[in-house]
Design a protein around this motif. Sequence first.
Motif, short mmCIF file in Angstrom:
data_model
loop_
_atom_site.label_atom_id
_atom_site.label_comp_id
_atom_site.label_asym_id
_atom_site.label_seq_id
_atom_site.Cartn_x
_atom_site.Cartn_y
_atom_site.Cartn_z
N VAL A 1 15.32 -60.56 -33.88
CA VAL A 1 14.93 -61.68 -33.02
C VAL A 1 13.44 -61.58 -32.70
O VAL A 1 12.80 -60.58 -32.98
N LEU A 2 12.93 -62.66 -32.10
CA LEU A 2 11.54 -62.68 -31.62
C LEU A 2 11.49 -62.51 -30.11
O LEU A 2 12.29 -63.10 -29.38
N THR A 3 10.53 -61.73 -29.67
CA THR A 3 10.14 -61.72 -28.26
C THR A 3 8.64 -62.03 -28.22
O THR A 3 8.00 -62.14 -29.25
N MET A 4 8.10 -62.19 -27.05
CA MET A 4 6.67 -62.48 -26.88
C MET A 4 6.25 -63.68 -27.74
O MET A 4 5.30 -63.62 -28.53
N ARG A 5 6.95 -64.77 -27.58
CA ARG A 5 6.71 -65.97 -28.39
C ARG A 5 5.25 -66.43 -28.41
O ARG A 5 4.78 -66.90 -29.44
N PRO A 6 4.50 -66.31 -27.31
CA PRO A 6 3.10 -66.76 -27.36
C PRO A 6 2.27 -66.10 -28.45
O PRO A 6 1.30 -66.70 -28.94
N VAL A 7 2.62 -64.89 -28.86
CA VAL A 7 1.88 -64.22 -29.95
C VAL A 7 1.98 -65.05 -31.23
O VAL A 7 0.99 -65.22 -31.96
N PHE A 8 3.14 -65.60 -31.50
CA PHE A 8 3.36 -66.36 -32.73
C PHE A 8 2.82 -67.78 -32.60
O PHE A 8 2.31 -68.34 -33.57
N GLU A 9 2.92 -68.33 -31.40
CA GLU A 9 2.31 -69.64 -31.19
C GLU A 9 0.80 -69.56 -31.40
O GLU A 9 0.20 -70.48 -31.99
N ASP B 1 18.21 -66.02 -17.59
CA ASP B 1 17.99 -66.40 -16.20
C ASP B 1 18.09 -65.13 -15.35
O ASP B 1 19.17 -64.54 -15.24
N PRO B 2 16.99 -64.67 -14.76
CA PRO B 2 17.03 -63.42 -13.99
C PRO B 2 18.07 -63.42 -12.88
O PRO B 2 18.66 -62.37 -12.58
N SER B 3 18.31 -64.57 -12.28
CA SER B 3 19.30 -64.62 -11.19
C SER B 3 20.70 -64.35 -11.71
O SER B 3 21.52 -63.74 -11.02
N LYS B 4 20.98 -64.77 -12.94
CA LYS B 4 22.29 -64.50 -13.53
C LYS B 4 22.43 -63.02 -13.90
O LYS B 4 23.50 -62.43 -13.74
N SER B 5 21.35 -62.44 -14.42
CA SER B 5 21.39 -60.99 -14.70
C SER B 5 21.69 -60.23 -13.41
O SER B 5 22.53 -59.31 -13.39
N LEU B 6 21.01 -60.60 -12.33
CA LEU B 6 21.22 -59.94 -11.04
C LEU B 6 22.67 -60.11 -10.60
O LEU B 6 23.31 -59.13 -10.18
N ALA B 7 23.19 -61.32 -10.69
CA ALA B 7 24.57 -61.57 -10.27
C ALA B 7 25.55 -60.76 -11.11
O ALA B 7 26.54 -60.22 -10.58
N ASN B 8 25.29 -60.65 -12.40
CA ASN B 8 26.19 -59.88 -13.27
C ASN B 8 26.16 -58.40 -12.92
O ASN B 8 27.20 -57.72 -12.93
N ILE B 9 24.97 -57.88 -12.61
CA ILE B 9 24.86 -56.47 -12.23
C ILE B 9 25.57 -56.21 -10.92
O ILE B 9 26.30 -55.21 -10.77
N THR C 1 22.17 -65.33 -23.51
CA THR C 1 22.54 -63.94 -23.26
C THR C 1 21.59 -63.05 -24.04
O THR C 1 21.62 -63.02 -25.27
N LEU C 2 20.72 -62.33 -23.32
CA LEU C 2 19.75 -61.46 -24.00
C LEU C 2 20.47 -60.35 -24.74
O LEU C 2 20.10 -60.02 -25.87
N ALA C 3 21.46 -59.77 -24.11
CA ALA C 3 22.26 -58.74 -24.75
C ALA C 3 23.53 -58.53 -23.92
O ALA C 3 23.52 -58.66 -22.69
N ALA D 1 9.09 -57.44 -21.63
CA ALA D 1 8.87 -58.22 -22.85
C ALA D 1 10.14 -58.96 -23.25
O ALA D 1 10.08 -60.11 -23.69
N GLU D 2 11.29 -58.31 -23.08
CA GLU D 2 12.55 -58.98 -23.41
C GLU D 2 12.96 -59.96 -22.32
O GLU D 2 13.48 -61.04 -22.61
N ALA D 3 12.72 -59.61 -21.07
CA ALA D 3 13.10 -60.48 -19.96
C ALA D 3 12.37 -61.82 -20.02
O ALA D 3 12.86 -62.82 -19.48
N ARG D 4 11.20 -61.85 -20.67
CA ARG D 4 10.45 -63.10 -20.77
C ARG D 4 11.03 -64.07 -21.79
O ARG D 4 10.55 -65.20 -21.91
N GLY D 5 12.02 -63.63 -22.53
CA GLY D 5 12.69 -64.53 -23.46
C GLY D 5 12.90 -63.90 -24.81
O GLY D 5 12.10 -63.11 -25.29
#
Length: 522
Positions: free
Chosen positions: A65-73, A111-119, A94-96, A221-225
Amino acid sequence: MTRIGFLAKTPKIVVIGAGIGGLAAALRLSHQGCDVTVLDMHAAPGGKMRTVPSKAGPVDAGPTVLTMRPVFEALFDDVGEVLSDHLTLRPLQTLARHYWDDGAKLDLDADPSKSLANIVATFGPKAGQQFEAFSARAKRLFAAFDAPMMQTAEPDQVAVTKTVLRNPRLIPDMAPHRTMAGLLKSTFSDPRLAQLFGRYATYVGGSPYASPAILSLIWQAEARGVWSVNGGMHNLAQTVAKLAKARGATFHYNTTATRITRQNGQISGVQTMDGHFAADTVLFNGDPRALETGLLGEGVKQAVTRHNTDPRSLSAYVHAFAAVPDGVDLAHHTVFFGHNPKAEFAALAKGEMPADATLYLCAQDHGQVAPNAMQRFEIIMNGPPKPRDPDKEKPPCQTQVFNRFRDFGLQFSPTPGPDTLTTPQEFDSLFPASLGSLYGRSPHGLTAAFKRPTARTKLPGLYLCGGGAHPGAGVPMATLSGQHAAAAIMTDHASTSTSPQTATRGGTLTGSATAGPKRSLL
């Protein structure tokens, strides 16, 4: 980047290796009007971004997969293109997904709020608070060190120190005298979360028990998408190569470089098994250890030192296959944790195949085919960077991996055989002089990031890019390395075109274009 119009002479450049770093540089340089030739020992572009055939079509057997999309843009924008016009990127919600054999399951979400809720739902409110504090720390570290480390061509310890002194709060965030595992142990009261976030050290080929705590910023880096690429990651390499060709770059596949040649102390080109390619500039997109060990000729050994290439990072055992899955709800990325991470990394440190390893599974066709249909999969298990006999390693590795999946209730039909597995020894053959290490120099130690070689080598006219060069391993980092190399080449050519020639370090003739080849490379 310096425009070609300022140069008195068109640079003639040979790029050895069509990995993403070399491709990114070739695209930028050909767009500037340089005469660019790319050589690669393999049949197609991509380097570690490779595929292998399967009954369901080509399956990714490298980055997924790709992370840090702005690098490729930025890469596409720099050459007058728009990323979305050429590639379809699908954001992963789902990131993972993560499984432990005690029955615990956790999804990290875009969505960070969903990650928090899942944890909180899985591990409790206290774990949620600890996760928020850890994520905030990672965010601060990423923001602080992105510019002075990743985005700069030549990181400077003095400049980084000044960054820290301007913001003293970074010092406890960095935890400079602690390992990543030590930091995580004190951050999370539940060892399963420490195990989860410790896995991010392996993204750059390290052990959490030896990597510096600052590498916790990788989570950001992964949390950003995270994005999957329609057609697979190999489609990214093919697209960049196609754009470079449209700008005049020439590609020669199945072409093995045997020597970087010099005449009168100057870079003069690349000798291959198919002939000599003349050039005034060579960009090496392979493991820098190949230069240091003399694989490209004695005349360029001094370009990098062992300090730049050793110790080595991790390797991996990689299965790539097509099958029908059954028994476990999978995401695009699913992680199945081993029982004892300390034992896993202790075995790796001793150069042994771990007996109880965490397994990463990529379901390349997730969400695009029926759950019970034939799908493409990649499995990654950490391995030591010391090549061993693949015939002896494959059967026990294949048995361990798929027995472990059965313990979790996951089965594949048909069960993939050892022929679907690539071992560290085979990675060493695919990427010569790497010892199977997939990430170049080890990231262990607080100053490891300053020890990687940068784009400019000790030999004028010879440059580096790729995961073994600064800023390091991973598709975004290797792409940035290509950007740094292209900028260095254009800057240096602009300088020499307006200045009188000076003596070149390295002496007189150090390599003949017709000298006998050594072991093949790229």
